[in-house]
Design a protein around this motif. Structure first.
Motif, PDB file in Angstrom:
ATOM      1  N   MET A 136      18.954  -8.453  32.862  1.00 49.36           N
ATOM      2  CA  MET A 136      19.791  -8.396  34.054  1.00 49.36           C
ATOM      3  C   MET A 136      20.051  -9.810  34.578  1.00 49.36           C
ATOM      4  N   ASP A 137      21.280 -10.071  34.950  1.00 53.48           N
ATOM      5  CA  ASP A 137      21.624 -11.384  35.492  1.00 53.48           C
ATOM      6  C   ASP A 137      20.998 -11.575  36.862  1.00 53.48           C
ATOM      7  N   GLN A 138      20.639 -12.822  37.163  1.00 52.25           N
ATOM      8  CA  GLN A 138      20.059 -13.163  38.450  1.00 52.25           C
ATOM      9  C   GLN A 138      21.094 -13.667  39.446  1.00 52.25           C
ATOM     10  N   HIS A 139      22.298 -13.928  38.952  1.00 55.06           N
ATOM     11  CA  HIS A 139      23.352 -14.447  39.824  1.00 55.06           C
ATOM     12  C   HIS A 139      24.695 -14.133  39.185  1.00 55.06           C
ATOM     13  N   ILE A 140      25.727 -13.933  40.002  1.00 53.99           N
ATOM     14  CA  ILE A 140      27.051 -13.576  39.494  1.00 53.99           C
ATOM     15  C   ILE A 140      27.613 -14.654  38.577  1.00 53.99           C
ATOM     16  N   ALA A 141      27.237 -15.918  38.792  1.00 57.83           N
ATOM     17  CA  ALA A 141      27.750 -16.999  37.952  1.00 57.83           C
ATOM     18  C   ALA A 141      27.381 -16.802  36.486  1.00 57.83           C
ATOM     19  N   GLU A 142      26.220 -16.219  36.241  1.00 57.20           N
ATOM     20  CA  GLU A 142      25.799 -15.979  34.861  1.00 57.20           C
ATOM     21  C   GLU A 142      26.691 -14.936  34.196  1.00 57.20           C
ATOM     22  N   SER A 143      27.072 -13.924  34.946  1.00 60.98           N
ATOM     23  CA  SER A 143      27.958 -12.892  34.417  1.00 60.98           C
ATOM     24  C   SER A 143      29.367 -13.433  34.206  1.00 60.98           C
ATOM     25  N   ILE A 144      29.864 -14.195  35.195  1.00 61.47           N
ATOM     26  CA  ILE A 144      31.214 -14.756  35.107  1.00 61.47           C
ATOM     27  C   ILE A 144      31.341 -15.699  33.920  1.00 61.47           C
ATOM     28  N   GLY A 145      30.268 -16.414  33.613  1.00 62.63           N
ATOM     29  CA  GLY A 145      30.313 -17.389  32.530  1.00 62.63           C
ATOM     30  C   GLY A 145      30.141 -16.814  31.139  1.00 62.63           C
ATOM     31  N   ARG A 146      29.776 -15.536  31.055  1.00 68.32           N
ATOM     32  CA  ARG A 146      29.546 -14.941  29.737  1.00 68.32           C
ATOM     33  C   ARG A 146      30.866 -14.460  29.149  1.00 68.32           C
ATOM     34  N   PRO A 147      31.281 -14.977  27.988  1.00 72.26           N
ATOM     35  CA  PRO A 147      32.599 -14.614  27.446  1.00 72.26           C
ATOM     36  C   PRO A 147      32.584 -13.304  26.668  1.00 72.26           C
ATOM     37  N   ASP A 148      33.776 -12.777  26.471  1.00 70.37           N
ATOM     38  CA  ASP A 148      33.989 -11.610  25.612  1.00 70.37           C
ATOM     39  C   ASP A 148      34.680 -12.069  24.330  1.00 70.37           C
ATOM     40  N   LEU A 149      34.312 -11.470  23.229  1.00 68.58           N
ATOM     41  CA  LEU A 149      35.001 -11.697  21.960  1.00 68.58           C
ATOM     42  C   LEU A 149      35.892 -10.487  21.695  1.00 68.58           C
ATOM     43  N   ILE A 150      37.193 -10.730  21.604  1.00 63.72           N
ATOM     44  CA  ILE A 150      38.153  -9.643  21.441  1.00 63.72           C
ATOM     45  C   ILE A 150      38.954  -9.879  20.164  1.00 63.72           C
ATOM     46  N   ARG A 151      38.870  -8.951  19.236  1.00 60.00           N
ATOM     47  CA  ARG A 151      39.622  -9.082  17.983  1.00 60.00           C
ATOM     48  C   ARG A 151      41.052  -8.593  18.211  1.00 60.00           C
ATOM     49  N   LEU A 152      42.015  -9.505  18.075  1.00 60.08           N
ATOM     50  CA  LEU A 152      43.423  -9.146  18.288  1.00 60.08           C
ATOM     51  C   LEU A 152      44.078  -8.652  17.008  1.00 60.08           C
ATOM     52  N   ASP A 153      43.644  -9.176  15.869  1.00 64.66           N
ATOM     53  CA  ASP A 153      44.026  -8.622  14.570  1.00 64.66           C
ATOM     54  C   ASP A 153      42.961  -9.041  13.565  1.00 64.66           C
ATOM     55  N   ASP A 154      43.215  -8.824  12.281  1.00 65.92           N
ATOM     56  CA  ASP A 154      42.169  -9.055  11.271  1.00 65.92           C
ATOM     57  C   ASP A 154      41.636 -10.481  11.295  1.00 65.92           C
ATOM     58  N   ARG A 155      42.495 -11.447  11.620  1.00 68.96           N
ATOM     59  CA  ARG A 155      42.056 -12.845  11.544  1.00 68.96           C
ATOM     60  C   ARG A 155      42.300 -13.638  12.814  1.00 68.96           C
ATOM     61  N   LEU A 156      42.553 -12.950  13.912  1.00 67.52           N
ATOM     62  CA  LEU A 156      42.788 -13.631  15.181  1.00 67.52           C
ATOM     63  C   LEU A 156      41.860 -13.043  16.247  1.00 67.52           C
ATOM     64  N   VAL A 157      41.027 -13.904  16.840  1.00 66.64           N
ATOM     65  CA  VAL A 157      40.018 -13.471  17.795  1.00 66.64           C
ATOM     66  C   VAL A 157      40.166 -14.291  19.078  1.00 66.64           C
ATOM     67  N   CYS A 158      40.060 -13.612  20.206  1.00 63.79           N
ATOM     68  CA  CYS A 158      40.141 -14.268  21.512  1.00 63.79           C
ATOM     69  C   CYS A 158      38.740 -14.397  22.106  1.00 63.79           C
ATOM     70  N   LEU A 159      38.352 -15.609  22.464  1.00 63.51           N
ATOM     71  CA  LEU A 159      37.116 -15.859  23.202  1.00 63.51           C
ATOM     72  C   LEU A 159      37.531 -15.928  24.668  1.00 63.51           C
ATOM     73  N   ARG A 160      37.359 -14.839  25.375  1.00 64.86           N
ATOM     74  CA  ARG A 160      37.941 -14.665  26.708  1.00 64.86           C
ATOM     75  C   ARG A 160      36.889 -14.850  27.793  1.00 64.86           C
ATOM     76  N   PHE A 161      37.137 -15.809  28.675  1.00 63.44           N
ATOM     77  CA  PHE A 161      36.265 -16.077  29.811  1.00 63.44           C
ATOM     78  C   PHE A 161      36.933 -15.609  31.096  1.00 63.44           C
TER      79      PHE A 161
END
Length: 342
Positions: free
Chosen positions: A1-26
């Motif tokens: 569990m995060d201790q502060h909202i900043a830790e959650s906000i800073g954690r990125p998502d990896l989103i596969r847009l197609d077979d060879r294109l990936v978004c590292l979304r913050f």
């Protein structure tokens, strides 16, 4: 569990847009570097709880530093660009940060110069303040080690191309450094991790020698600079894309329309460059950095979606040196060269 909202906000998502294109979304990318930097300063005794941390920002770092100061019980003083909007001003005020915002100015070079001058004036008045030097101190690389681990565990490092805004060098540069250096990125024969790094710059940025080419709209804040940055490691980059405002706008609109990813202007530029890198290297997986959400660009970028060019009509001009740079989009092999003289 995060201790502060900043830790959650800073954690990125990896989103596969197609077979060879990936978004590292913050949600807010620089929360990663600000949290790690402040934690390191406290652990090493460079600052103590209750001290004032000072820096200049065009927006996203101001929010990140304010969150880090809130997390660790520090005071925050920001000299802000003219681009800091009402929503961010309100957030900073409620978080307890002090914001000094520059007067409106159409010349970003002058805006940046005035902010740096004001930083030095404040330090002369308050030598006890700690200047975070986000544009000059490698301490801001530290937070991206965990992000590199996430990328390595999810995608591996075999045939990986990372694309994103250069900015201060502390995001894309750090990711490449950690991905290339990690022992996990080496195969059984000792082969180094196959990670290429492609930087995105606006016209008008001197970091890679485009200060002589002006964008009639704006210089895209955060991914380039009209003043020298001290922590950009030029030798980490394999190629560069220079992308003008209109092309980046088209990328941001297409990213939302095609993939439902609501992200900022630098993300649109990175997406445009990443699609090109994917198409020119069919054997590689391309990951691009989406540094923040699109909320502060809703009126200036996304509201203009009907004016946006089709990205299929956009292609970069390949150049061999910066004297041939031309709007709206140019690409050049950099080949991990060191910085050239300004």
């Amino acid at each position: 569990m995060d201790q502060h909202i900043a830790e959650s906000i800073g954690r990125p998502d990896l989103i596969r847009l197609d077979d060879r294109l990936v978004c590292l979304r913050f949600e807010t990318m620089k929360a990663v570097s600000a949290l790690a930097a402040v934690r390191h300063l406290l652990e090493t005794g460079a600052v103590r709880r209750g001290d004032t941390l000072l820096d200049s920002s065009s927006g996203i770092y101001a929010y990140a530093l304010a969150l880090a100061c809130h997390r660790y019980g520090m005071r925050c003083h920001i000299v802000g660009s003219t681009t800091v909007d009402h929503t961010l001003r309100t957030q900073l005020a409620v978080l307890g940060a002090t914001l000094e915002q520059m007067e409106p100015c159409s010349d970003l070079k002058l805006d940046q110069k005035r902010r740096v001058e004001r930083i030095h004036e404040i330090l002369a008045e308050h030598p006890e303040y700690h200047w975070m030097r986000q544009y000059h101190d490698d301490i801001h690389y530290l937070g991206y080690a965990a992000v590199a681990d996430l990328i390595r565990e999810t995608l591996g490092t075999d045939g990986l191309t990372v694309v994103g805004g250069v900015g201060s060098g502390a995001s894309t540069g750090a990711l490449a450094r950690y991905l290339r250096a990690a022992p996990e990125g080496r195969g059984p024969a000792g082969r180094a991790a196959d990670v290429e790094l492609v930087g995105v710059q606006p016209y008008g940025s001197i970091t890679f020698g485009a200060g002589h080419v002006a964008d009639p709209e704006i210089i895209i804040a955060g991914i380039g600079s009209s003043i020298p940055f001290g922590n950009v490691s030029h030798e980490l980059y394999d190629a560069l894309h220079w992308i003008a405002f209109d092309a980046a706008l088209a990328g941001s609109v297409d990213l939302l329309r095609r993939h439902a990813v609501f992200a900022g202007l630098s993300s649109g530029a990175a997406y445009l460059a990443a699609r090109h890198e994917r198409d020119r290297s069919p054997e590689r997986t391309v990951l691009f950095v989406a540094a923040d959400t699109g909320h502060r660009y809703a009126d200036t970028v996304h509201a203009r979606h009907r004016q946006a060019a089709r990205i299929c009509d956009l292609t970069p001009q390949e150049v061999t040196d910066q004297s041939r740079l031309a709007l709206p989009w140019s690409r050049m092999q950099w080949n991990r060269a060191r910085a050239t003289a300004p």
